[in-house]
Scaffold this motif. Structure first.
Motif: not given
Length: 583
Positions: A285-301
């Motif tokens: 889960h922590s590893m997956l959160k590293m790819t979540w955008g900083k602004t929220g939503g479904y944006h991919t970092l």
């Protein structure tokens, strides 16, 4: 300068190659949780310094490359000035400008006292550092700092459970850490890489409250202008997240981080500049959160410059309900290593990475393999530039299923025609699939590593001969299934095998034996010598020191087997058999 030897006329690059070969030592890679090895004097370089001025210049830069700075007179480890190169010795020689890497052993309890109220005769850690370095001035050539936090080798639980625990002053400790960090930055202003290790050899339960607070806040020693940071057994505090929030990091290693999610914030804050990311003991889960955008939503970092992603001991099942990346978060990835559960439930990371991944080392499970089969990620030749591939299974006892093992063999060998190194882990089958030994798709394969698959001589010979450019192989060797477990091969049996495999050829010159499964050491030696006698290209055989059958007993038996008349004047007499883990 008069020339007395042809060695004095060699060009500098040739001298450097000679020095590197002379100082080469086989050192096993340490796990991320281990403390680094203390720098030792490279005694082999000392005689080479006396050849001439050119040789002395090259050898000196290598000899004084790494120095050790001790900030406490008595350490929990034994230091010897004759074996270890200390900064004090370097200062006496006047070679401080040759030091590129500095090991700093910091005694943690020193941060728990008020340095301003200490007697002049009792120097603090910061004062010791200032006094030591002031003798030689600044160290502008130091580019790498390794801060190793140590404590006494005592039973702290017993000591502080029997007395009242003193109330520590957090402000004093934070001030001491800040003062020490300022001294480091002042005397090593060009340090670009910083590694911080806490004492792995002592449990955190053995630290009192004061020292525990020091370890939790020592990450503040890292300055904001460094490009490479490694934090091991160190808690990441909020001030460090703020300090490293301007996209300056190029390489980041985090091992055994516990407590908060601040390590995720540091990774995400430096997403645009990171080139290497290595994490140890992290959840999916922590590893997956590293790819979540900083602004929220479904944006991919997206990490536009990340080339090397190394994940060790990834735990926790994948959850399909978690947000998955919609685009490839690692468009430039070249190295992907994930040991444990693969964190991404979407095939997009490998699907898009097939065009640029060169090093692939992951562990599979049934659900992951099915997902990749449905998306056709592991099609034949789908990876265009793959040089190293290592696949294995994360599920327990999955190796007992022959169908899955054979499927893994086929996938691994057919991913890319350019593959040079292939490894298959955590699987085991009684026999190698017949078609696997005849696969010539990976015609450029140089190294084959199959440590968990037991092979007998009838299976091993076709396997080694199936790859025309093979140079090194590592396998587990077992007895012939229909043979007696103790009887020795007769002359007729040996000659029959030599005749049967007379036309067999392999280009491999090194063979590693990670395990042997025989009734006796003598029989293991008989079959091993017979194998090498048939495959005449093999010049060196490495028997792993951790073999169930003692390597020294097998080597002793080999010396007797080679005396048999059937091997007289054969090339096997020139083969070197050694007990070594490095094959």
């Amino acid at each position: 300068m008069p020339v007395y030897s042809v060695a004095q006329t060699l060009p500098m690059h040739v001298i450097e190659d000679i020095m590197q070969y002379a100082s080469l030592e086989h050192i096993a890679a340490l796990p991320l949780k281990e403390l680094p090895l203390r720098p030792k004097k490279q005694a082999k370089l000392l005689p080479l310094m006396s050849v001439c001025q050119s040789w002395r210049a090259v050898a000196g830069s290598m000899f004084y490359h790494t120095a050790l700075l001790k900030l406490k007179e008595v350490e929990p480890y034994e230091f010897s000035s004759e074996r270890h190169l200390t900064l004090g010795h370097v200062i006496e020689i006047g070679a401080q400008l040759l030091v590129k890497e500095l090991y700093v052993h910091v005694y943690v309890p020193n941060f728990c006292v008020n340095w301003d109220s200490m007697d002049t005769s009792d120097e603090s850690t910061a004062q010791t550092l200032a006094t030591m370095v002031s003798d030689c001035g600044d160290l502008p050539t130091v580019r790498s700092l390794k801060l190793i936090l140590t404590s006494d080798d005592g039973n702290y639980r017993q000591r502080f459970n029997t007395v009242d625990k003193p109330e520590h002053d957090k402000d004093i400790i934070l001030k001491n850490i800040q003062t020490f960090g300022e001294h480091l930055k002042q005397h090593a202003p060009n340090a670009w890489k910083v590694d911080v290790f806490s004492n792995y050899f002592h449990s955190r339960m053995n630290l009192n409250h004061q020292e525990d607070f020091v370890v939790d806040n020592v990450s503040q020693l890292v300055s904001a202008n460094v490009g490479h940071i490694s934090l091991k057994h160190v808690k990441i505090a909020k001030p460090m997240v703020v300090k490293l929030s301007e996209n300056t990091l190029r390489s980041l290693t985090i091992a055994y981080h516990k407590g908060t999610q601040k390590h995720i914030d540091i990774v995400r804050n430096n997403s645009s500049t990171l080139e290497t990311l290595c994490v140890d003991h992290i959840t999916t889960h922590s590893m997956l959160k590293m790819t979540w955008g900083k602004t929220g939503g479904y944006h991919t970092l997206v990490y536009p410059r990340l080339k090397h992603l190394i994940i060790n001991s990834c735990v926790g099942q994948r959850n399909l309900s978690y947000r998955q990346p919609l685009v490839n978060p690692f468009p430039k990835l070249q190295t992907l290593i994930c040991r444990g559960y693969f964190p991404f439930s979407s095939p997009i990371v490998l699907m898009e990475g097939r065009a640029h991944i060169r090093h692939l080392d992951i562990t599979l499970d049934t659900a992951l393999l099915q997902m990749y089969a449905d998306s056709k990620v592991f099609e034949k030749g789908s990876f265009e530039t793959l040089q190293f591939v290592s696949l294995g299974w994360a599920e327990r006892n999955i190796f007992s299923k022959r169908r899955i093992s054979e499927q893994l063999y086929t996938i691994t060998s057919e991913l890319c025609a350019k593959t040079q190194v292939m490894r298959i882990n955590n699987v085991r089958a009684n026999l190698v699939d017949s078609k696997f030994s005849s696969i010539h798709f990976a015609s450029n394969l140089r190294v084959l590593d199959m440590p968990h698959n037991m092979l007998d001589i009838n299976e091993l010979i076709p396997l080694l001969c199936g790859f025309p450019k093979l140079q090194k192989a590592n396998v587990a060797f077992m007895d012939i299934s229909e043979a007696s477990s103790s009887c020795m091969p007769t002359v007729g049996m040996i000659e029959e095998y030599q005749k049967r495999y007379k036309s067999s050829f392999t280009s491999a010159w090194a063979l590693g034996i990670c395990s042997v499964s025989f009734g006796t050491s003598r029989r293991a030696a008989e079959l091993l010598v017979l194998l090498v006698d048939i495959l005449t290209s093999i010049k060196r055989v490495y028997i792993n020191n951790n073999c169930p059958r003692a390597p020294h007993k097998v080597l002793h038996a080999i010396s007797y087997v080679k005396r048999r008349k059937v091997y007289k004047n054969h090339q096997v007499q020139d083969v070197e058999f050694v007990a070594d883990d490095c094959w």
